[in-house]
Design an enzyme around this catalytic site. Structure first.
Site, PDB file in Angstrom:
ATOM      1  N   ASP A 157     -16.570  38.937 -29.785  1.00  0.00           N
ATOM      2  CA  ASP A 157     -15.476  37.982 -29.710  1.00  0.00           C
ATOM      3  C   ASP A 157     -14.220  38.682 -30.230  1.00  0.00           C
ATOM      4  OD1 ASP A 157     -15.024  34.811 -29.485  1.00  0.00           O
ATOM      5  OD2 ASP A 157     -13.813  35.602 -31.137  1.00  0.00           O
ATOM      6  N   ASN A 177      -2.026  34.852 -28.463  1.00  0.00           N
ATOM      7  CA  ASN A 177      -1.485  33.848 -27.545  1.00  0.00           C
ATOM      8  C   ASN A 177      -0.312  33.083 -28.159  1.00  0.00           C
ATOM      9  OD1 ASN A 177      -3.031  34.232 -25.214  1.00  0.00           O
ATOM     10  ND2 ASN A 177      -4.706  32.973 -25.997  1.00  0.00           N
ATOM     11  N   ASP A 193      -3.632  37.330 -21.521  1.00  0.00           N
ATOM     12  CA  ASP A 193      -4.283  37.713 -20.263  1.00  0.00           C
ATOM     13  C   ASP A 193      -4.304  39.227 -20.089  1.00  0.00           C
ATOM     14  OD1 ASP A 193      -4.724  35.072 -19.697  1.00  0.00           O
ATOM     15  OD2 ASP A 193      -3.152  34.900 -18.177  1.00  0.00           O
ATOM     16  N   GLU A 234     -12.276  34.234 -25.080  1.00  0.00           N
ATOM     17  CA  GLU A 234     -12.183  35.612 -25.543  1.00  0.00           C
ATOM     18  C   GLU A 234     -13.548  36.151 -25.948  1.00  0.00           C
ATOM     19  OE1 GLU A 234     -11.136  33.109 -29.266  1.00  0.00           O
ATOM     20  OE2 GLU A 234     -11.009  32.936 -27.079  1.00  0.00           O
TER      21      GLU A 234
END
Length: 327
Positions: free
Chosen positions: A201, A209, A218, A244
């Site tokens: 992860d 973000n 992205d 993620e």
């Protein structure tokens, strides 16, 4: 067969077809009006002597769309294939039985490698107007139908691939992970070989973000996907299974090998430098590893343990590798 003079032989492929009722030629073969009937068909029709292969007839469709009557007195393979001997895909042997009796209509399809057209051929042994045994072939151009079939098949394959692929990272998606993972487990049971599951992860991905925007997030995910795809074997299954979160199933892999692979992936993430506007993004990740156990009935149990090990890495400060304590 072809509708002009190709420069080489054309391979043929027999198909299992269920065509509509054919023209009832066998019952009228002795009738001198047969050529007139065949001239009215919107398909290429030819007749050749069964033994000598001499061309005896070409219908008006050929005359109107090809090269006139140059076929007269020539062999069928000379006219239709521009060849120097009988065609390797000739179906004469399928048109009569061991006693020389006609066996009915044989239907097959092939693509002309010269003009790229597809044809459905209906071949039959009949008695011609002069009484001799001949091969009658009716060839219908089915190119448009075949093109539609090919396009539909390509669309179906693309849709199937899309349903198993994560669009952003081009990795497998969660559905693919479980579909292929169950196959890996079954094979491992049969061959008595180990399977490792590695989950990781991305650390502080929400911060990326929130700080730089989803476009930056992205970009990170795409780079992680590229990195992962470049470092797995063809037999491995690498997937993005959440926002993620990633998973990797590694068949025929011992525990120490799985630990080594996870560490290499962790270091590869460290090496990523992802430019975004006026900054450089440097992702890290927390890894968890679990090995397939004898009592694992399904993939979920293996992944659940890898997930627990991954969260153990997070509690230890992130950016490290943990092994589920089962061995």
């Amino acid at each position: 067969m072809t509708t002009h003079k190709p420069s080489h032989r054309i391979p043929a492929q027999e198909v299992d077809a269920d065509p509509p009722a054919p023209v009832a030629v066998s019952g009228i073969a002795a009738n001198a009006a047969l050529p007139t009937i065949l001239d009215n068909l919107d398909a290429l029709v030819y007749v050749a002597d069964f033994e000598t292969h001499e061309m005896l007839y070409m219908n008006a469709y050929w005359q109107n769309n090809n090269l006139g009557d140059y076929w007269a007195g020539k062999k069928c393979w000379q006219v239709l294939q521009n060849a120097d001997g009988p065609c390797s895909f000739c179906t004469n042997h399928l048109l009569i039985d061991s006693s020389g009796n006609a066996t009915g209509i044989h239907v097959w399809e092939f693509q002309n490698k010269v003009d790229k057209r597809w044809y459905q051929c209906r071949d039959q042994a009949i008695r011609w107007t002069d009484g001799r045994l001949v091969r009658l072939e009716i060839a219908t151009d089915i190119t448009e139908r075949k093109n539609m079939e090919v396009a539909l098949q390509a669309a179906q394959q693309a849709a199937e691939k899309a349903s198993l692929q994560d669009e952003l990272t081009l990795l497998n998606n969660r559905r693919a992970l479980f579909q292929f993972g169950e196959q890996i487990i079954k094979q491992a049971r049969r061959s008595q070989t180990p399977v490792a599951a590695i989950m990781f992860d991305l650390d502080h991905f929400k911060h990326i973000n929130d700080t730089y925007g989803h476009e930056a997030g992205d970009a990170v995910l795409r780079e992680v996907g590229t990195m992962l795809r470049s470092r797995v074997r063809g037999s491995d299954v690498a997937a993005r299974i959440g926002g993620e979160e990633f998973a990797l199933l590694v068949p025929d892999t011992q525990q120490n090998q799985a630990l080594e692979l996870a560490e290499l992936l962790r270091q590869a993430l460290h090496a990523l430098k992802i430019p975004h506007k006026h900054t450089e993004l440097r992702p890290t990740a927390s890894f968890g590893i679990a090995m397939l156990a004898d009592d694992d009935g399904r993939l979920e149990a293996l992944l659940s343990r890898a997930d627990e090990a991954m969260y153990l890495s997070k509690t230890k400060g992130r950016d490290n590798v943990s092994l589920y304590p089962q061995f």
